[in-house]
Design a protein around this motif. Structure first.
Motif: not given
Length: 310
Positions: A148-150, A170-171, A176-177, A305-309
């Motif tokens: 992951w990221p898959s 992955p981002m 920007l985030p 937190i859960f998508v980017y970090m």
């Protein structure tokens, strides 16, 4: 003793607005289905269902028609509600019901995003590792990648070989985030400052605070558009980038949609504030929008937190 006008519950006359909005919703949803069905293509650009390609064009116009009907009816309906409020039709019981309704609406939005976060956790924690742990001799999922990221299954799945995109990245949580996080946190502070101004009957503070909040919301959307462009053109990160790409755009895209709606609501409240529609004692129209905007801020912190970090 309270007067009769303070104890009664205002019931408006019958309205055609709900029926027309239902027509608009049906038209927009049906048009979306027709458009997706008629324009569904394979990776090579060919139609999956050539016989249904004729649905794409009318579906697109049905979507536009439905959206136009919904926006028009919303404007007319909300204008009627504002008029009722300004003419003194709403007392304590109406105010209480509006607050309960807004709380229920935000709870439904919480459930909405909880389902999306649940899909992310399920794929990341359960489904992707489980598919990779199956023995090759008893499953068609051979050499399935559990990283992951898959960006896709990798290896051989159901007899078809998948190759990861070498351009995929992955981002990152920075850039920007991070800027968007600071923008939304700042907007939460500015709308609270505007609320304090309204409570103190400081119209200047109220109007300036709302203007700053709107500006921060629009800047957030511009930064997100730039982020999406960068993801598609330089990072190989698209909606077709496996589980990660699907969940990334699903969560951030729907949040961006909510920011757009919230910004439009703020613009309406700002214009009403300029006209002097709110008072320190009666301003639930402002409070409801402020609640929604704070909800949008909290959801973004979860996304960050859960998508980017992580």
């Amino acid at each position: 003793m309270a007067s009769h006008s303070e104890n009664h519950y205002f019931v408006p006359h019958g309205s055609i607005y709900p029926a027309l909005i239902s027509v608009g919703l049906l038209s927009m949803a049906s048009g979306f289905v027709f458009n997706v069905t008629g324009s569904d293509t394979r990776l090579d650009g060919s139609f999956k269902n050539p016989a249904l390609s004729y649905l794409a064009t009318p579906g697109k116009y049905m979507m536009y028609f439905g959206l136009a009907v919904i926006l028009t009816m919303m404007f007319k309906w909300l204008s009627a509600v504002v008029t009722e409020s300004l003419t003194g039709q709403y007392k304590k019981w109406e105010d209480k019901s509006f607050r309960i309704g807004m709380i229920v609406f935000i709870c439904s939005e919480v459930a909405f995003f909880a389902a999306f976060f649940g899909a992310l956790f399920y794929m990341r924690v359960l489904s992707v590792p489980d598919l990779a742990s199956y023995a090759p001799d008893i499953t068609p999922y051979k050499d399935f990648l559990s990283a992951w990221p898959s960006q896709g299954p990798g290896g051989t799945v159901l007899g078809e070989t998948y190759k990861p995109d070498p351009a995929f990245h992955p981002m990152s949580w920075s850039g920007l985030p991070l800027i968007n996080t600071l923008l939304l946190l700042s907007s939460g502070a500015t709308i609270t400052w505007a609320h304090w101004g309204l409570i103190k009957n400081n119209r200047k503070q109220l109007i300036i605070g709302l203007f700053l909040t709107i500006a921060l919301g629009i800047t957030f959307l511009c930064c997100q558009a730039a982020e999406y462009h960068h993801a598609y053109t330089e990072m190989g990160l698209t909606l077709k980038s496996g589980a990660y790409g699907a969940t990334f755009f699903m969560l951030t895209g729907f949040h961006g949609f909510h920011v757009t709606i919230g910004t439009l609501m703020l613009i309406v409240i700002w214009l009403r504030s300029i006209k002097g529609h709110f008072t320190p004692e009666h301003h639930f129209g402002f409070e409801g929008v402020a609640w929604y905007w704070h909800f949008v801020d909290v959801v973004w912190l979860g996304l960050y937190i859960f998508v980017y970090m992580l």
